[in-house]
Design a protein around this motif. Structure first.
Motif, PDB file in Angstrom:
ATOM      1  N   ALA A 143       0.895   4.092  -8.989  1.00  0.00           N
ATOM      2  CA  ALA A 143       0.251   4.737 -10.127  1.00  0.00           C
ATOM      3  C   ALA A 143       0.949   4.466 -11.453  1.00  0.00           C
ATOM      4  N   ILE A 144       2.283   4.340 -11.435  1.00  0.00           N
ATOM      5  CA  ILE A 144       3.025   4.222 -12.697  1.00  0.00           C
ATOM      6  C   ILE A 144       3.787   2.904 -12.755  1.00  0.00           C
ATOM      7  N   PHE A 145       4.821   2.758 -11.947  1.00  0.00           N
ATOM      8  CA  PHE A 145       5.534   1.475 -11.897  1.00  0.00           C
ATOM      9  C   PHE A 145       6.394   1.438 -10.651  1.00  0.00           C
ATOM     10  N   ASP A 146       6.761   0.229 -10.273  1.00  0.00           N
ATOM     11  CA  ASP A 146       7.630   0.004  -9.128  1.00  0.00           C
ATOM     12  C   ASP A 146       9.014  -0.387  -9.651  1.00  0.00           C
ATOM     13  N   PRO A 147      10.039   0.415  -9.400  1.00  0.00           N
ATOM     14  CA  PRO A 147      11.379   0.076  -9.915  1.00  0.00           C
ATOM     15  C   PRO A 147      11.846  -1.309  -9.488  1.00  0.00           C
ATOM     16  N   VAL A 196       4.872  -5.639 -13.380  1.00  0.00           N
ATOM     17  CA  VAL A 196       5.433  -4.343 -13.768  1.00  0.00           C
ATOM     18  C   VAL A 196       4.344  -3.392 -14.233  1.00  0.00           C
ATOM     19  N   PHE A 197       3.432  -3.895 -15.059  1.00  0.00           N
ATOM     20  CA  PHE A 197       2.422  -3.028 -15.663  1.00  0.00           C
ATOM     21  C   PHE A 197       1.126  -2.937 -14.851  1.00  0.00           C
ATOM     22  N   ASN A 198       1.062  -3.628 -13.725  1.00  0.00           N
ATOM     23  CA  ASN A 198      -0.159  -3.587 -12.931  1.00  0.00           C
ATOM     24  C   ASN A 198      -0.495  -2.177 -12.419  1.00  0.00           C
ATOM     25  N   PRO A 199       0.474  -1.389 -11.903  1.00  0.00           N
ATOM     26  CA  PRO A 199       0.127  -0.032 -11.461  1.00  0.00           C
ATOM     27  C   PRO A 199      -0.444   0.832 -12.590  1.00  0.00           C
ATOM     28  N   LEU A 200       0.192   0.788 -13.754  1.00  0.00           N
ATOM     29  CA  LEU A 200      -0.312   1.566 -14.884  1.00  0.00           C
ATOM     30  C   LEU A 200      -1.678   1.071 -15.322  1.00  0.00           C
ATOM     31  N   PRO A 204      -3.604 -10.457 -13.407  1.00  0.00           N
ATOM     32  CA  PRO A 204      -4.384  -9.537 -12.569  1.00  0.00           C
ATOM     33  C   PRO A 204      -4.576  -8.139 -13.156  1.00  0.00           C
ATOM     34  N   LEU A 205      -4.134  -7.921 -14.395  1.00  0.00           N
ATOM     35  CA  LEU A 205      -4.332  -6.616 -15.023  1.00  0.00           C
ATOM     36  C   LEU A 205      -5.814  -6.400 -15.306  1.00  0.00           C
ATOM     37  N   ARG A 206      -6.299  -5.190 -15.033  1.00  0.00           N
ATOM     38  CA  ARG A 206      -7.722  -4.902 -15.206  1.00  0.00           C
ATOM     39  C   ARG A 206      -8.014  -3.933 -16.341  1.00  0.00           C
ATOM     40  N   VAL A 207      -6.981  -3.343 -16.945  1.00  0.00           N
ATOM     41  CA  VAL A 207      -7.220  -2.362 -17.992  1.00  0.00           C
ATOM     42  C   VAL A 207      -7.941  -3.032 -19.163  1.00  0.00           C
ATOM     43  N   HIS A 208      -8.907  -2.319 -19.736  1.00  0.00           N
ATOM     44  CA  HIS A 208      -9.771  -2.906 -20.756  1.00  0.00           C
ATOM     45  C   HIS A 208      -9.903  -1.973 -21.953  1.00  0.00           C
ATOM     46  N   GLY A 249      -4.246   8.093 -11.592  1.00  0.00           N
ATOM     47  CA  GLY A 249      -2.993   7.784 -10.912  1.00  0.00           C
ATOM     48  C   GLY A 249      -3.050   8.075  -9.427  1.00  0.00           C
ATOM     49  N   LEU A 250      -3.687   9.197  -9.054  1.00  0.00           N
ATOM     50  CA  LEU A 250      -3.839   9.512  -7.633  1.00  0.00           C
ATOM     51  C   LEU A 250      -4.667   8.448  -6.924  1.00  0.00           C
ATOM     52  N   ARG A 251      -5.692   7.964  -7.591  1.00  0.00           N
ATOM     53  CA  ARG A 251      -6.543   6.945  -6.968  1.00  0.00           C
ATOM     54  C   ARG A 251      -5.804   5.617  -6.841  1.00  0.00           C
ATOM     55  N   ALA A 252      -5.127   5.201  -7.906  1.00  0.00           N
ATOM     56  CA  ALA A 252      -4.396   3.930  -7.869  1.00  0.00           C
ATOM     57  C   ALA A 252      -3.239   3.988  -6.883  1.00  0.00           C
ATOM     58  N   GLY A 253      -2.474   5.084  -6.908  1.00  0.00           N
ATOM     59  CA  GLY A 253      -1.365   5.213  -5.979  1.00  0.00           C
ATOM     60  C   GLY A 253      -1.820   5.399  -4.552  1.00  0.00           C
TER      61      GLY A 253
END
Length: 418
Positions: free
Chosen positions: A90-94, A110-114, A248-252, A360-364
């Motif tokens: 949902a946010i990021f993977d360390p 890095v930014f794919n989860p967000l 692969p980022l989908r945010v628009h 975030g719940l859906r993505a995570g």
């Protein structure tokens, strides 16, 4: 001769410091504390469900009295792994951040989860605002799903049937989505104002009508993809698509429009004359009518604006995430918007943050299902539990022994924004 004692001057009441007020309200039943504790309770119950759903972990409880450490260790490993994946998705993977800094990874990972969180959240902001705005006016807009579906239809058809230059084509497609949703909201608003038909019944029926209309439309000649035999429309032109970050980022651009819409609705409710009228009608329609306000006109305009917002959410969904119309193109963004509005306490900025949480719940949840094997339906259970606890603040207050809030009034009506 008696002498009167001099009157004592009343000592001025000392004002409490900001720190004192903060500490007093830190463990009180105000809206922020109740919301946070509701999420915490949902996560605790979700942890129990995660353990119950895993047969290997359950097997360790068969000899719990002999070696309790096995069951406790296995449960903790499973729960921590699942919720860690929920955070990473949902946010990021360390690990991805560390790889980026060391040069072995890239910023997209890095930014794919967000990016996924914001992609899921964008349409929910619009449908959540549609429900919340109607609530503030005293109407229960169950029809955000149908309005979003019609917004998908009108924006999608405009996206592949009208040939226009890039920027203009996108604006026209978005406007078609707004108009489609507004017209779908106008019908129950008019019925409520003229005949007194309850908006819950009419909007539920219109939800079914919109879904059936979509299923019929995508099979018609001129709409269905001529190269496909299944129920799929033509591909939306790239000139009508919402600009997005590189794959692969989908945010628009839809998330930017969502923030702007949130600010617009906040201004409409709190700063405009129409917002004053809708709040007055929502609290007390007879009193508003006595004051010279047109309750019928307010109901109609309220449902038109709410429908337009939901329709814009549908347009963002089809122009930003999907590239064509299908039977499930809108998903459940309208029904999820109802939960988002409740979680956001029917306040515009609360709706925005609630949509982020749901996104975030859906993505995570997707990563949690792939990595740990926990069903994605558990995320839906978490969402439902959060709403249940928020809708029952007295229960949360009783569980955590919260003191009465001094400023928050949790029992206020939905028309007042809780």
């Amino acid at each position: 001769m008696t002498t009167e004692a001099p009157e004592k001057k009343a000592e001025p009441k000392k004002e409490e410091s900001f720190l004192g007020v903060f500490l007093h309200n830190l463990w009180s039943a105000n809206t922020v504390v109740v919301t946070i504790l509701s999420i915490l309770l949902a996560l605790v119950i979700g942890a129990v469900l995660i353990v119950v759903s895993d047969s290997d972990v359950l097997a360790t409880f068969s000899y719990f009295t002999a070696r309790p450490s096995d069951a406790l260790t296995a449960s903790w490993d499973l729960i921590s792994h699942a919720y860690a994946d929920l955070f990473k998705g949902a946010i990021f993977d360390p690990a991805a951040v560390q790889a980026w800094f060391s040069g072995s990874g890239d910023w997209k990972t890095v930014f794919n989860p967000l990016s996924e969180t914001l992609t899921y959240a964008a349409p929910l902001v619009f449908t959540g605002l549609a429900v919340a705005l109607a609530f503030r006016g005293g109407l229960f807009n169950i029809g955000a799903q149908g309005q979003a579906v019609i917004g998908c239809v009108t924006a999608g058809v405009a996206g592949f049937a009208i040939g226009l230059p890039p920027v203009l084509h996108l604006i026209v497609a978005l406007l078609f989505g707004v108009i489609g949703g507004a017209l779908w909201g106008f019908v129950p608003g008019l019925l409520k104002a003229r005949t007194g038909a309850h908006e819950v019944i009419t909007t539920i029926m219109l939800n079914y009508t919109a879904t059936l209309f979509l299923g019929w439309l995508i099979l018609q000649s001129g709409v269905q993809d001529p190269n496909r035999t299944d129920a799929v429309s033509k591909t939306i032109d790239s000139t009508a698509g919402l600009p997005a970050l590189p794959a692969p980022l989908r945010v628009h651009l839809g998330i930017v429009l969502a923030v702007l819409a949130t600010a617009g609705v906040a201004w409409l409710i709190n700063r405009s004359s129409f917002g004053f009228e809708l709040r007055a009608v929502g609290v007390n329609p007879p009193a508003a009518k006595t004051a010279g306000m047109s309750v019928a006109r307010t109901y109609i305009m309220l449902m038109v604006v709410a429908g337009g917002l939901a329709g814009l959410g549908g347009a963002v969904q089809v122009l930003g995430t999907a590239d064509r119309l299908t039977g499930q193109v809108a998903g459940n963004i309208g029904f999820d918007g109802l939960l988002v509005a409740l979680l956001g306490r029917n306040k515009p900025w609360g709706v925005l943050f609630a949509a982020m949480l749901y996104g975030g719940l859906r993505a995570g949840g997707n990563l949690m299902q792939v990595d740990v094997g926990v069903s994605l339906e558990l995320v839906t259970v978490l969402q439902a539990l959060i709403v249940i606890f928020i809708a029952a603040p007295a229960l949360v207050k009783s569980i955590f022994q919260l003191r009465d809030a001094r400023t928050a009034r949790l029992g206020a009506s939905m028309a007042k924004g809780w």
